[in-house]
Design a protein around this motif. Structure first.
Motif, PDB file in Angstrom:
ATOM      1  N   GLU A  74      29.102  48.713  37.031  1.00 43.16           N
ATOM      2  CA  GLU A  74      29.386  47.383  36.489  1.00 43.16           C
ATOM      3  C   GLU A  74      30.377  47.472  35.336  1.00 43.16           C
ATOM      4  O   GLU A  74      31.313  46.667  35.235  1.00 43.16           O
ATOM      5  N   ALA A  75      30.184  48.465  34.464  1.00 47.96           N
ATOM      6  CA  ALA A  75      31.098  48.644  33.340  1.00 47.96           C
ATOM      7  C   ALA A  75      32.489  49.047  33.825  1.00 47.96           C
ATOM      8  O   ALA A  75      33.508  48.601  33.282  1.00 47.96           O
ATOM      9  N   ILE A  76      32.551  49.887  34.843  1.00 46.99           N
ATOM     10  CA  ILE A  76      33.840  50.307  35.394  1.00 46.99           C
ATOM     11  C   ILE A  76      34.576  49.118  35.982  1.00 46.99           C
ATOM     12  O   ILE A  76      35.764  48.896  35.716  1.00 46.99           O
ATOM     13  N   GLU A  77      33.856  48.341  36.775  1.00 44.16           N
ATOM     14  CA  GLU A  77      34.461  47.163  37.394  1.00 44.16           C
ATOM     15  C   GLU A  77      34.985  46.195  36.344  1.00 44.16           C
ATOM     16  O   GLU A  77      36.089  45.650  36.465  1.00 44.16           O
ATOM     17  N   GLY A  78      34.217  46.000  35.272  1.00 45.42           N
ATOM     18  CA  GLY A  78      34.638  45.109  34.206  1.00 45.42           C
ATOM     19  C   GLY A  78      35.889  45.591  33.488  1.00 45.42           C
ATOM     20  O   GLY A  78      36.715  44.788  33.046  1.00 45.42           O
ATOM     21  N   ALA A  79      36.032  46.917  33.375  1.00 45.45           N
ATOM     22  CA  ALA A  79      37.195  47.471  32.688  1.00 45.45           C
ATOM     23  C   ALA A  79      38.443  47.479  33.568  1.00 45.45           C
ATOM     24  O   ALA A  79      39.567  47.501  33.062  1.00 45.45           O
ATOM     25  N   LEU A  80      38.260  47.463  34.873  1.00 45.42           N
ATOM     26  CA  LEU A  80      39.396  47.504  35.787  1.00 45.42           C
ATOM     27  C   LEU A  80      39.904  46.119  36.167  1.00 45.42           C
ATOM     28  O   LEU A  80      41.113  45.895  36.299  1.00 45.42           O
ATOM     29  N   ASP A  81      38.984  45.178  36.359  1.00 45.41           N
ATOM     30  CA  ASP A  81      39.325  43.885  36.939  1.00 45.41           C
ATOM     31  C   ASP A  81      39.659  42.851  35.873  1.00 45.41           C
ATOM     32  O   ASP A  81      39.333  43.007  34.701  1.00 45.41           O
TER      33      ASP A  81
END
Length: 296
Positions: A74-81
């Motif tokens: 979830e944190a990765i997705e938030g940082a990428l998108d």
């Protein structure tokens, strides 16, 4: 990549692992920009010649690759998108190196997100914790398109002593979860062995001495065992992080229709130790659950 093999690298997440990796990338003379949700924790990296960015997009501007070392998918997705996400600034054919520990299903979702933005996705979790990360001696479990391998080499060589290429994206995460299952089994088994030694009036240090140097005595047991005996748990990998990984192992096993017997018991012990206040300490603090009074 320039003629000297130096690249622009954005590191998203500057916890214990991410900060160490950013320092090693900077020491290898790459152009390193970092972003962390809590910016203050990234500021000390300026001393290593690292630029601290306000957003993931700012960190990724002009970078050849984005390296993520964040808590969960979830944190990765938030940082990428999103508008301020790294993918908004990463150029065509840029690389996203997912180097944290996520679930099997998470990898597919993250890959779709990255590839949908025109970038290349490499799933590359690592074996090793704080000290290997600081020394640039991690083992990289890389998986992804063959065309991405050359572009990943500068970053992987700066942070690791060995890169194992495994096939399509997701293969790295599957091997990482297999390895984590072994690690968690060892750490809980060691905790119960030391607790048993004490219960039987055996000096647990004598146990560690007896297995030292032989096939039953991995260096890992010596490091974590001493922490358990001393009752001091400076975090290399926190118990909360270990709990997350056990849950990911169980999710992966269920998705493969495999019933594990030890992992649920280990999760229960980790939960108990966290309830006792040890969640932010090293995972060796799981011994607290075994030594605590029994609960009904």
């Amino acid at each position: 990549m320039d003629d000297g093999g130096k690249v622009g690298v954005a590191v998203l997440g500057t916890g214990r692992m991410g900060a160490a990796m950013a320092r090693n990338l900077a020491a290898a003379e790459h152009d390193v920009r970092v972003w962390n949700r809590t910016r203050e924790r990234a500021e000390p990296l300026r001393d290593a010649g690292v630029t601290v960015a306000a957003t993931p997009a700012e960190a990724a501007e002009g970078a050849a690759c984005v390296l993520t070392m964040l808590t969960d998918a979830e944190a990765i997705e938030g940082a990428l998108d999103g508008e301020d996400g790294a993918l908004a600034a990463l150029g065509p054919e840029g690389l996203v190196l997912q180097m944290g520990t996520v679930g099997v299903e998470d990898v597919g979702r993250l890959g779709e997100l990255v590839e949908g933005a025109g970038a290349l996705f490499v799933d590359a979790p690592v074996l090793g914790t704080k000290q290997p990360a600081e020394e640039g001696k991690l083992i990289v479990l890389a998986s992804g398109p063959a065309g991405a391998r050359e572009g990943t080499a500068p970053a992987f060589e700066a942070v690791g002593r060995r890169t194992i290429w495994l096939g399509d994206a997701g293969s790295g995460t599957r091997l990482k979860l297999v390895a984590q299952n072994w690690v968690m089994t060892v750490i809980e088994g060691l905790a119960e062995t030391i607790a048993l030694a004490r219960a039987l009036d055996v000096d647990p240090a004598k146990f560690l001495d007896a297995i030292d140097g032989g096939p039953l005595g991995p260096a890992y047991a010596q490091i974590k065992g001493k922490m358990m005996i001393d009752g001091e748990f400076p975090p290399s990998f926190t118990l909360k992080g270990a709990r997350k990984d056990v849950r990911l192992v169980l999710d992966a096993a269920r998705s493969a229709d495999l019933e594990l017997a030890l992992a649920p018991a280990i999760l229960e012990r980790f939960e108990r130790a966290i309830e006792l206040g040890h969640g932010d300490e090293d995972m060796a603090a799981c011994i607290a659950a075994t030594q605590a009074p029994a609960t009904i």
